[in-house]
Motif scaffolding. Structure first.
Motif, short mmCIF file in Angstrom:
data_model
loop_
_atom_site.label_atom_id
_atom_site.label_comp_id
_atom_site.label_asym_id
_atom_site.label_seq_id
_atom_site.Cartn_x
_atom_site.Cartn_y
_atom_site.Cartn_z
N GLU A 248 0.56 -0.82 -0.18
CA GLU A 248 -0.18 0.18 0.32
C GLU A 248 0.98 1.25 -0.43
OE1 GLU A 248 -2.67 0.12 2.97
OE2 GLU A 248 -3.83 -2.07 2.47
N GLU A 249 0.98 1.88 -1.27
CA GLU A 249 1.35 3.40 -1.49
C GLU A 249 1.55 4.53 -0.26
OE1 GLU A 249 3.58 4.09 -5.82
OE2 GLU A 249 0.62 4.05 -5.48
N TRP A 250 2.57 5.25 0.85
CA TRP A 250 2.13 6.42 1.82
C TRP A 250 1.65 7.09 0.46
CZ3 TRP A 250 7.12 4.96 3.68
CH2 TRP A 250 7.18 3.46 4.47
N SER A 251 0.94 8.16 1.48
CA SER A 251 0.45 9.46 0.96
C SER A 251 -0.41 10.34 1.91
CB SER A 251 -1.11 9.23 -0.22
OG SER A 251 -2.24 8.53 0.86
N PRO A 252 -0.39 11.35 1.66
CA PRO A 252 -0.66 12.53 2.70
C PRO A 252 -1.88 12.21 3.56
CG PRO A 252 -0.05 13.44 1.01
CD PRO A 252 0.02 12.33 0.19
#
Length: 243
Positions: free
Chosen positions: A209-213
């Motif tokens: 799962e990609e990290w994001s704001p």
């Protein structure tokens, strides 16, 4: 900017010259230029700006554009500089014999291992991310005897790599696939060849799962929120030291 990226753009005829500044300095402190350029550095001080490093490597600046201080709620001003006008930037680096400044990392983000070695996490993370499958990385090891990492697959390259190798699945499933993990292990081993012993990553966890704001791991400017990531993945990080 990573030197390889600068070289890529230079190959297209676009010359990129790094500069460096802080909010407290109003404008640029150091910059490369046509008559003074050194790849990998952020250049030399502009006119009227002085740059030096403290005993611990923290970069200090002095000049007319450095702000006087921080405004308090009561209207008073908290001084930003010492009695001699030097402002401690919070960045670590070195000034070479020709006056070019080289950045290392943020002082507060430096990892100090149990053996007393200072490690720049950004240096290690950027080295790991040179492999196309690794889109994001966080290195951990403060007070520990070795470094571990959380690695996040880069969705598009990972999907393309999986398709070429006849692998199907979501990013989460790809992260758990043995062939994908084997490729990432090779990537980590290759990265370690370019790092000294204290900087090498001994174990890692691969995330899908990609990290994001929006999910809380990144700032709006896409910088790592290290404290939040440590809190969210604390059990995984601790587990890498018990496996």
């Amino acid at each position: 900017m990573p030197p390889d990226v600068v070289r890529f753009w230079a190959g297209l005829g676009i010359v990129i010259m790094d500069a460096w500044r802080l909010t407290e300095t109003t404008g640029v402190c150091t910059t490369n230029g046509p008559v003074g350029f050194r790849l990998g550095s952020v250049g030399r001080p502009i006119g009227g700006m002085e740059v030096r490093t403290a005993a611990d490597g923290e970069i200090e600046v002095r000049g007319r554009t450095v702000c006087e201080g921080y405004l308090r709620a009561d209207g008073s001003v908290e001084p930003a500089t010492d009695a001699d006008g030097w402002f401690a930037t919070g960045d670590l680096g070195r000034v070479d014999e020709d006056g070019f400044l080289w950045l290392t990392d943020r002082k507060k983000e430096m990892i100090v291992t149990s053996t007393g070695k200072n490690v720049s996490p950004a240096l290690v993370e950027n080295t790991l991310k040179e492999h196309p499958l690794i889109g994001q990385a966080l290195v951990h090891g403060d007070g520990r005897s070795y470094l571990v990492a959380l690695l996040v697959l880069d969705a598009e390259p990972a999907a393309a790599w999986a398709a070429r190798h006849g692998i199907e699945g979501t990013m989460q499933e790809l992260a758990g696939h043995p062939d994908v993990r084997a490729e990432v292990e090779r990537a980590v081993a290759e990265a370690n060849k370019h790092l000294n012993r204290s900087e090498q990553v001994k174990k890692f966890s691969l995330l899908g799962e990609e990290w994001s704001p929006e999910s809380g791991e990144l700032t709006p400017s896409l910088k790592l929120r290290r404290r939040e990531i440590h809190h969210k993945y604390g059990q995984i990080l601790d587990g890498l030291y018990t496996l």
